[in-house]
Design a protein around this motif. Structure first.
Motif, PDB file in Angstrom:
ATOM      1  N   LEU A  10     -15.541 -42.256 -14.757  1.00  0.00           N
ATOM      2  CA  LEU A  10     -14.388 -41.521 -15.278  1.00  0.00           C
ATOM      3  C   LEU A  10     -13.184 -42.432 -15.503  1.00  0.00           C
ATOM      4  CD1 LEU A  10     -14.629 -38.228 -13.213  1.00  0.00           C
ATOM      5  CD2 LEU A  10     -14.823 -38.438 -15.698  1.00  0.00           C
ATOM      6  N   TRP A  52     -13.753 -31.670 -16.633  1.00  0.00           N
ATOM      7  CA  TRP A  52     -14.615 -32.852 -16.681  1.00  0.00           C
ATOM      8  C   TRP A  52     -16.075 -32.531 -16.374  1.00  0.00           C
ATOM      9  CZ3 TRP A  52     -12.943 -36.998 -18.982  1.00  0.00           C
ATOM     10  CH2 TRP A  52     -11.565 -37.297 -18.986  1.00  0.00           C
ATOM     11  N   VAL A  68     -20.483 -38.220 -20.612  1.00  0.00           N
ATOM     12  CA  VAL A  68     -19.222 -37.772 -20.016  1.00  0.00           C
ATOM     13  C   VAL A  68     -18.544 -36.858 -21.028  1.00  0.00           C
ATOM     14  CG1 VAL A  68     -16.945 -38.471 -19.182  1.00  0.00           C
ATOM     15  CG2 VAL A  68     -18.965 -39.863 -18.640  1.00  0.00           C
TER      16      VAL A  68
END
Length: 235
Positions: A10, A52, A68
């Motif tokens: 991340l 997320w 992601v």
């Protein structure tokens, strides 16, 4: 996946987004304590899986099979009375050498837009049952142009280009070699990753996480594990 691995991923992708001048809403930066102190005003974020997402599809090899994403807005198939939005918007990050495995959707239609970085390769087939239709041509649209291509065709999206895939079309993402990581935007009808991803091979969409350190950012898969204060809306 280990939480430490997710945290590192991340941090890298958030820096990549900054380079492309992508900005996120406040809840993208909340820590675990922030989430646990929410009230019913923020219920939409949790109910609609905003925020997320990091997955390796259960492969144990994120560098090969991984993705992601951050979801900005979304509707909800099960609570259209509360959340009538018929659309979803998200940004996705795909590293060079990574693959998003073959899958299709029964409910969602989507536009995949290359917003910067390398070239995104999308291989497409029609579905027949849950199998690949290896015979019939695939009809889709690329930036408003209708295309009919042979089964198994790979379509290249350079930065700025987009592809529309309708329900029932198997698609697999890769990044073209030596072109760099890709920043992808997705504009679609309502998205539900828990029920509307049909993978050619059986992959767990939400990974099991080994908690070896505190989360840098909370994932939507973590929401069920948090002590969220939504009592007022439930009454």
């Amino acid at each position: 996946m280990k939480r430490s691995e997710i945290n590192s991923i991340l941090k890298k992708d958030i820096e990549f987004a900054k380079k492309h001048k992508i900005y996120f809403p406040n809840f993208a930066n909340w820590n675990k304590e922030d989430w646990q102190n929410l009230d019913e005003r923020y219920r939409e974020i949790v109910d609609n899986m905003l925020g997320w997402d990091v997955t390796d599809f259960g492969s144990g090899n994120f560098e090969k099979y991984g993705l992601v994403a951050f979801t900005f807005r979304n509707g909800n198939y099960n609570r259209k009375d509360l959340y009538p939005k018929p659309y979803c918007e998200k940004v996705l990050f795909l590293d060079e050498g990574q693959e998003l495995p073959y899958h299709y959707h029964k409910l969602k239609e989507e536009d995949t837009i290359n917003r910067g970085g390398g070239n995104l390769l999308i291989k497409v087939w029609n579905s027949v049952g849950n199998d690949l239709d290896r015979e019939s041509p695939v009809t889709l649209k690329k930036d408003g142009e209708q295309l009919t291509v042979p089964a198994g065709t790979t379509i290249r999206l350079k930065p700025g280009e987009s592809l529309t895939t309708t329900q029932g079309i198997y698609h697999k993402w890769n990044v073209e070699k030596n072109t760099g990581d890709v920043l992808v935007w997705e504009v679609s009808s309502t998205n539900d990753d828990k029920v509307d991803n049909y993978f050619y091979e059986k992959y767990p969409r939400i990974p099991k996480i080994e908690e070896d350190e505190e989360p840098y950012r909370v994932l939507f898969g973590d929401y069920d594990l948090l002590n969220l204060n939504f009592e007022k809306l439930d009454k």
